[in-house]
Design an enzyme around this catalytic site. Structure first.
Site, mmCIF file in Angstrom:
data_model
loop_
_atom_site.group_PDB
_atom_site.id
_atom_site.type_symbol
_atom_site.label_atom_id
_atom_site.label_comp_id
_atom_site.label_asym_id
_atom_site.label_seq_id
_atom_site.Cartn_x
_atom_site.Cartn_y
_atom_site.Cartn_z
ATOM 1 N N LYS A 78 -28.083 50.729 50.927
ATOM 2 C CA LYS A 78 -29.257 50.684 50.058
ATOM 3 C C LYS A 78 -29.443 49.266 49.529
ATOM 4 C CE LYS A 78 -31.014 53.286 46.017
ATOM 5 N NZ LYS A 78 -30.663 54.385 45.084
ATOM 6 N N SER A 152 -33.709 57.949 44.688
ATOM 7 C CA SER A 152 -34.259 56.675 45.101
ATOM 8 C C SER A 152 -33.664 56.165 46.410
ATOM 9 C CB SER A 152 -34.015 55.630 44.001
ATOM 10 O OG SER A 152 -32.625 55.455 43.755
ATOM 11 N N SER A 176 -30.133 60.379 42.572
ATOM 12 C CA SER A 176 -30.656 59.651 43.727
ATOM 13 C C SER A 176 -29.788 59.743 44.960
ATOM 14 C CB SER A 176 -30.851 58.176 43.359
ATOM 15 O OG SER A 176 -31.824 58.035 42.350
#
Length: 587
Positions: A78, A152, A176
């Protein structure tokens, strides 16, 4: 594309059955092919030549006799986690910087032979649970491109679900690392706070943030944990490992009156089915979850939002237009909270925490829905704050109350989107939770995820018809003219009554929910969303389209009736269906 597995790749490279270079070449080919479908899963790719050079170096280490737990395993990170040689942006180009070194978890993965192939997209600054808040576009659900991937950690979840890499790093503050796992049929492991170092992570809420992982099975998550978990003196919030034993026998679930599905009957049905399976593993105990929901509200409704504000204060002050408008709206609320607000909330959270600690005397593990519902990308963009909040109903409290969690697949919706449950337990029970996730997979038969959506599926709606729209009945043409596909003949749950309406041309029935009802025969058809909408427009009062529960517990759209439909109507429930009534009239 076939989903990949960490342990299998590492074993093959370590035994020299396949080279890390061959693995990497295949990975690059898959990524290039999938980029034609949704390149927005990524923010940056590592240079292909450099990746192949890293793979050659791994092969050399294996040949030299070095033991590498993750030999040649490709993965994604990420883009709020530092990877040397790749920019860190947190999905905000004006925030971007070149990290001087790997994040601590990246360094440990690199030492074990894993190779990071690129940085994945995310809800900007990890603020969101849906995956649409990025200037790079919205990574969409790999199994249905019209639906959100979850966030996310959106791009990371897509990269694993699409079979591009066998694992990917995400992060989790409010869910997330778990919500995207549920939507895309993945394992989403959220370690206890401080188990994995956060050095090199762009903070969202620094006291709560956890780096997480997406994999295709719990064993792979456990393998990664064995590599990266451990104390980091540089991280002020890191703590020494202290694995706690856990023998799950009592599973805490929300009381039925506290389960909120936001109208998603399919999710409710899948959760009920999951509880049936759970009952084969131990005792299912309904608990009062109100204190947990109160803790969850503190995350965004209380002063903890100011921790996000603190992490972004410089950019908010110097260049607020660089921030996604929805993210900015959320984070700017932190300026409104005083130190008094914070301390009062800290005291209240301590009270809730004490109560949640006592909860473990009565249960061993929580088994909650990971999310209560899911949404289309278009729906999320139209109502970005309210719908996003719904997704975190059962996840927001976990980090605030210092718990470990693992999200596991628990069903497939008709549209291909996943439904999942999360096992949640006290801090430091991480390894036991991963064992439980493996037990769950065995109990459910390890069902394969549905096919990938590589072209964009037409969205469909299932509709139950009960009268004049049945096959060979006068209004059936309203279905065939819209391309409706026959799904099957069913019965409703035994909780309906059927009436023949008075003065209706052509003759039509009224289906009415009733505690003293019976099972009624229906036919179920599938229509495109647009076609379904045009069909609904043509439904005349006093009839309407609502939700009908079938005998197997699933919910579909179907004909219902206003009270005035019963004026002068004949109760024909005993006949069991409209065809029997028409046959009786014709006799």
């Amino acid at each position: 594309m076939t989903r990949q597995h960490v342990a299998a790749i590492a074993a093959a490279v370590s035994s020299r059955a396949v080279s890390a270079q061959t693995v990497m070449a295949g990975t690059l080919a898959r990524i290039a092919a999938y980029d034609a479908v949704q390149p927005q899963a990524w923010i940056s790719h590592a240079d292909a030549a450099d990746l192949l050079a890293q793979a050659r170096a791994v092969d050399a280490r294996v040949t030299a006799g070095e033991t590498l737990a993750l030999a040649g395993v490709p993965y994604a990170a990420k883009d709020n986690i530092d990877v040397a040689g790749l920019a860190t942006t947190a999905a905000c180009p004006d925030f971007a910087y070149q990290p001087a070194a790997d994040a601590a978890v990246i360094a440990r993965l690199r030492a074990a032979g894993a190779i990071c192939v690129g940085k994945t997209n995310l809800d900007q600054f990890a603020t969101g649970l849906n995956g649409t808040r990025s200037p790079h576009g919205a990574p969409r659900n790999a199994h249905n491109l019209a639906w959100v991937s979850g966030g996310s950690s959106s791009g990371s979840s897509v990269a694993v679900a699409a079979g591009l890499v066998p694992f990917a790093l995400g992060t989790d503050t409010a869910g997330s690392g778990r919500v995207p796992a549920a939507f895309q049929h993945l394992i989403g492991f959220k370690p206890s706070r401080g188990r994995w170092s956060s050095t090199g992570l762009v903070p969202a809420c620094r006291t709560l943030d956890c780096i997480t992982i997406f994999t295709n099975d719990a064993a792979d998550a456990g393998l990664i944990d064995s590599v990266v978990a451990g104390f980091d003196v540089v991280d002020a919030y890191s703590k020494p490992l202290a694995d706690r034993a856990l023998s799950p026998r009592r599973y805490g679930v929300p009381r039925r009156d506290q389960r909120n599905w936001f109208g998603d009957g399919e999710a409710e049905h899948l959760y009920d089915g999951a509880l049936v399976t759970l009952a084969t593993l131990g005792e299912v105990v309904a608990i009062d979850i109100e204190p947990l929901l109160e803790a969850a509200q503190l995350l965004y409704g209380g002063p903890w939002v100011a921790e996000r504000t603190a992490a972004m204060a410089a950019l908010l002050a110097s260049n607020p237009d660089a921030i996604d408008p929805t993210v900015r709206t959320v984070v700017e609320q932190g300026w409104q909270h005083s130190a008094v607000d914070l301390w009062n909330a800290v005291y209240r959270l301590a009270d809730i925490k004490r109560g949640s600690d006592l909860m473990w005397q009565d249960i061993d593990v929580l088994a909650f829905p990971t999310t209560p519902t899911s949404y289309r990308v278009a729906e999320m963009l139209a109502a970005p704050v309210g719908l996003n909040s719904n997704l975190g109903l059962y996840t927001n409290f976990v980090n605030l109350l210092d718990m470990a969690a693992v999200a596991v697949p628990a069903g497939v919706k008709a549209n291909g989107v996943g439904f999942g449950i999360s096992f949640i337990a006290p801090a430091d029970t991480d390894r036991a939770l991963l064992d439980l996730a493996e037990t769950w997979a065995t109990a459910t038969g390890r069902p394969a995820p549905p096919p990938l959506d590589l072209e964009g599926k037409m969205q469909t709606v299932k509709l139950a018809v009960v009268g004049a729209h049945l096959k060979d009945m006068p209004l059936h043409w309203q279905l065939t003219s819209r391309g409706a596909v026959f799904v099957g003949a069913y019965e409703t749950a035994p909780s309906y009554r059927l009436y023949a309406m008075a003065d209706s041309t052509p003759p039509k029935p009224a289906l009415v929910f009733s505690e003293g009802g019976a099972a009624i025969k229906v036919e179920v058809y599938e229509l495109g969303v647009a076609e379904f909408g045009s069909f609904v427009v043509d439904v005349p009062p006093p009839l309407a389209i609502g939700t009908v529960t079938l005998a197997d517990g699933s919910a579909v759209k179907g004909f219902v009736a206003e009270p005035r439909a019963l004026t002068g109507a004949a109760d024909i429930t005993h006949l069991g269906g409209w065809r029997a009534y028409i046959a009786q009239r014709s006799a």
